[in-house]
Design a protein around this motif. Structure first.
Motif, PDB file in Angstrom:
ATOM      1  N   SER A   5       1.063  -1.243  -0.048  1.00  0.00           N
ATOM      2  CA  SER A   5      -0.331   0.182  -0.121  1.00  0.00           C
ATOM      3  C   SER A   5       1.409   0.979   0.097  1.00  0.00           C
ATOM      4  CB  SER A   5      -0.568   0.161   1.020  1.00  0.00           C
ATOM      5  OG  SER A   5      -0.260  -0.218   2.571  1.00  0.00           O
ATOM      6  N   SER A   6       2.273   1.162   0.445  1.00  0.00           N
ATOM      7  CA  SER A   6       3.250   2.126   0.624  1.00  0.00           C
ATOM      8  C   SER A   6       3.473   2.448  -0.692  1.00  0.00           C
ATOM      9  CB  SER A   6       4.204   2.093   1.527  1.00  0.00           C
ATOM     10  OG  SER A   6       4.074   1.923   3.167  1.00  0.00           O
ATOM     11  N   ILE A   7       3.649   1.363  -1.347  1.00  0.00           N
ATOM     12  CA  ILE A   7       4.250   1.529  -2.720  1.00  0.00           C
ATOM     13  C   ILE A   7       2.858   2.561  -3.576  1.00  0.00           C
ATOM     14  CG2 ILE A   7       4.742   0.049  -4.813  1.00  0.00           C
ATOM     15  CD1 ILE A   7       6.605  -1.799  -2.868  1.00  0.00           C
ATOM     16  N   LEU A   8       1.873   1.917  -3.682  1.00  0.00           N
ATOM     17  CA  LEU A   8       1.606   2.291  -4.844  1.00  0.00           C
ATOM     18  C   LEU A   8       0.786   4.030  -3.903  1.00  0.00           C
ATOM     19  CD1 LEU A   8      -1.317  -0.427  -4.532  1.00  0.00           C
ATOM     20  CD2 LEU A   8       0.106   0.401  -6.276  1.00  0.00           C
ATOM     21  N   ARG A   9       1.301   4.536  -3.488  1.00  0.00           N
ATOM     22  CA  ARG A   9       1.108   5.796  -2.672  1.00  0.00           C
ATOM     23  C   ARG A   9       1.890   6.941  -3.029  1.00  0.00           C
ATOM     24  NH1 ARG A   9      -1.127  10.160  -1.339  1.00  0.00           N
ATOM     25  NH2 ARG A   9      -0.139  11.952   0.709  1.00  0.00           N
ATOM     26  N   TYR A  10       3.495   6.493  -3.378  1.00  0.00           N
ATOM     27  CA  TYR A  10       4.488   7.416  -3.720  1.00  0.00           C
ATOM     28  C   TYR A  10       4.542   7.168  -5.493  1.00  0.00           C
ATOM     29  CZ  TYR A  10       5.282   8.209   1.011  1.00  0.00           C
ATOM     30  OH  TYR A  10       5.477   7.953   2.180  1.00  0.00           O
ATOM     31  N   ASP A  11       4.794   8.264  -6.145  1.00  0.00           N
ATOM     32  CA  ASP A  11       3.963   8.067  -8.010  1.00  0.00           C
ATOM     33  C   ASP A  11       5.944   7.485  -8.210  1.00  0.00           C
ATOM     34  OD1 ASP A  11       2.014   9.670  -7.487  1.00  0.00           O
ATOM     35  OD2 ASP A  11       3.564  11.610  -8.163  1.00  0.00           O
ATOM     36  N   GLY A  12       6.666   7.979  -7.835  1.00  0.00           N
ATOM     37  CA  GLY A  12       8.104   6.763  -8.227  1.00  0.00           C
ATOM     38  C   GLY A  12       7.695   5.134  -8.559  1.00  0.00           C
ATOM     39  N   LEU A  13       7.163   4.650  -7.192  1.00  0.00           N
ATOM     40  CA  LEU A  13       7.163   3.256  -7.307  1.00  0.00           C
ATOM     41  C   LEU A  13       5.762   2.993  -7.588  1.00  0.00           C
ATOM     42  CD1 LEU A  13       8.316   3.433  -3.402  1.00  0.00           C
ATOM     43  CD2 LEU A  13       9.417   2.427  -5.506  1.00  0.00           C
ATOM     44  N   ALA A  14       4.914   4.253  -7.661  1.00  0.00           N
ATOM     45  CA  ALA A  14       3.612   3.942  -8.580  1.00  0.00           C
ATOM     46  C   ALA A  14       3.542   3.081  -9.439  1.00  0.00           C
ATOM     47  CB  ALA A  14       2.170   4.565  -7.927  1.00  0.00           C
ATOM     48  N   GLN A  15       4.401   4.169  -9.868  1.00  0.00           N
ATOM     49  CA  GLN A  15       4.712   3.878 -11.604  1.00  0.00           C
ATOM     50  C   GLN A  15       5.333   3.097 -12.579  1.00  0.00           C
ATOM     51  OE1 GLN A  15       6.167   8.236 -12.511  1.00  0.00           O
ATOM     52  NE2 GLN A  15       4.452   9.021 -11.904  1.00  0.00           N
ATOM     53  N   GLN A  16       5.773   1.611 -11.688  1.00  0.00           N
ATOM     54  CA  GLN A  16       6.264   0.902 -12.125  1.00  0.00           C
ATOM     55  C   GLN A  16       5.169   0.391 -12.517  1.00  0.00           C
ATOM     56  OE1 GLN A  16      10.002   1.092 -12.470  1.00  0.00           O
ATOM     57  NE2 GLN A  16      10.108   2.816 -11.579  1.00  0.00           N
ATOM     58  N   SER A  18       5.032  -2.753 -12.373  1.00  0.00           N
ATOM     59  CA  SER A  18       4.623  -4.169 -10.852  1.00  0.00           C
ATOM     60  C   SER A  18       4.018  -3.552 -10.211  1.00  0.00           C
ATOM     61  CB  SER A  18       6.275  -4.524 -10.404  1.00  0.00           C
ATOM     62  OG  SER A  18       6.566  -3.591  -9.061  1.00  0.00           O
ATOM     63  N   ALA A  19       3.761  -2.318  -9.962  1.00  0.00           N
ATOM     64  CA  ALA A  19       2.230  -1.218  -8.972  1.00  0.00           C
ATOM     65  C   ALA A  19       0.969  -2.125  -9.968  1.00  0.00           C
ATOM     66  CB  ALA A  19       2.865  -0.137  -9.573  1.00  0.00           C
ATOM     67  N   VAL A  20       0.971  -2.176 -11.006  1.00  0.00           N
ATOM     68  CA  VAL A  20      -0.737  -3.074 -11.235  1.00  0.00           C
ATOM     69  C   VAL A  20      -0.733  -4.189 -10.807  1.00  0.00           C
ATOM     70  CG1 VAL A  20      -2.118  -3.609 -13.216  1.00  0.00           C
ATOM     71  CG2 VAL A  20      -0.623  -2.326 -13.717  1.00  0.00           C
ATOM     72  N   ASP A  21       0.200  -4.619  -9.866  1.00  0.00           N
ATOM     73  CA  ASP A  21       0.147  -6.867  -9.595  1.00  0.00           C
ATOM     74  C   ASP A  21      -0.417  -6.265  -8.344  1.00  0.00           C
ATOM     75  OD1 ASP A  21       0.119  -8.113 -12.220  1.00  0.00           O
ATOM     76  OD2 ASP A  21       2.149  -8.127 -12.105  1.00  0.00           O
ATOM     77  N   VAL A  22       0.316  -5.151  -8.159  1.00  0.00           N
ATOM     78  CA  VAL A  22       0.152  -4.908  -6.225  1.00  0.00           C
ATOM     79  C   VAL A  22      -1.286  -4.409  -5.740  1.00  0.00           C
ATOM     80  CG1 VAL A  22       0.718  -3.654  -4.083  1.00  0.00           C
ATOM     81  CG2 VAL A  22       2.926  -4.503  -5.639  1.00  0.00           C
ATOM     82  N   ARG A  23      -1.684  -3.973  -7.075  1.00  0.00           N
ATOM     83  CA  ARG A  23      -2.670  -3.039  -6.482  1.00  0.00           C
ATOM     84  C   ARG A  23      -4.055  -4.727  -6.804  1.00  0.00           C
ATOM     85  NH1 ARG A  23      -5.221   1.615  -6.138  1.00  0.00           N
ATOM     86  NH2 ARG A  23      -3.707   2.845  -6.976  1.00  0.00           N
ATOM     87  N   GLU A  24      -3.655  -4.701  -7.570  1.00  0.00           N
ATOM     88  CA  GLU A  24      -5.203  -5.942  -7.774  1.00  0.00           C
ATOM     89  C   GLU A  24      -4.905  -7.087  -6.964  1.00  0.00           C
ATOM     90  OE1 GLU A  24      -3.429  -7.836 -11.385  1.00  0.00           O
ATOM     91  OE2 GLU A  24      -4.228  -5.837 -12.904  1.00  0.00           O
ATOM     92  N   GLU A  25      -4.235  -7.436  -6.569  1.00  0.00           N
ATOM     93  CA  GLU A  25      -3.365  -8.113  -5.396  1.00  0.00           C
ATOM     94  C   GLU A  25      -3.786  -7.620  -3.555  1.00  0.00           C
ATOM     95  OE1 GLU A  25      -0.277 -10.236  -2.037  1.00  0.00           O
ATOM     96  OE2 GLU A  25       0.187  -9.948  -4.342  1.00  0.00           O
TER      97      GLU A  25
END
Length: 112
Positions: A5-16, A18-25
């Motif tokens: 959830s932190s990774i999805l919060r920060y633009d630099g990480l959320a744009q990676q 793999s963020a799509v898979d993290v959000r779906e999970e």
């Protein structure tokens, strides 16, 4: 320690990619984390205490008190990830396990 959830919060990480898979999970397993704006991060202090946080609520006006449901969600997710229950008390609370409806500016103190 940052969580998904932190990774999805920060633009630099959320744009990676793999963020799509993290959000779906997270949406599949714990959608309330995203609904409540949970940004679960943990930092260990030198004395062993953990600083945990946080949530993000946006609106025209901000409630001057912490949202108990969001706090409970943060603590439950921390317990799930670490496999250890928390012991929390708001700053200045003497004997209660956790102060309810504490002012937003009053940090909580938690241990695992």
């Amino acid at each position: 320690m940052l969580t998904g959830s932190s990774i999805l919060r920060y633009d630099g990480l959320a744009q990676q990619p793999s963020a799509v898979d993290v959000r779906e999970e997270i949406l599949a397993e714990s959608p309330a984390l995203l609904e409540q704006g949970v940004n679960l991060m943990l930092t260990q202090r030198p004395d062993g205490r953990l600083v945990i946080g946080d949530t993000h609520h946006y609106g025209v006006t901000e409630d001057p008190f912490e949202d108990e449901a969001s706090d409970d969600l943060v603590l439950a997710e921390m317990t799930r990830l670490l496999g250890a229950p928390s012991r929390c008390a708001a700053a200045g609370a003497a004997s209660t396990p956790r102060a309810r409806r504490r002012p937003s500016s009053s940090p909580s103190r938690c241990r695992t």
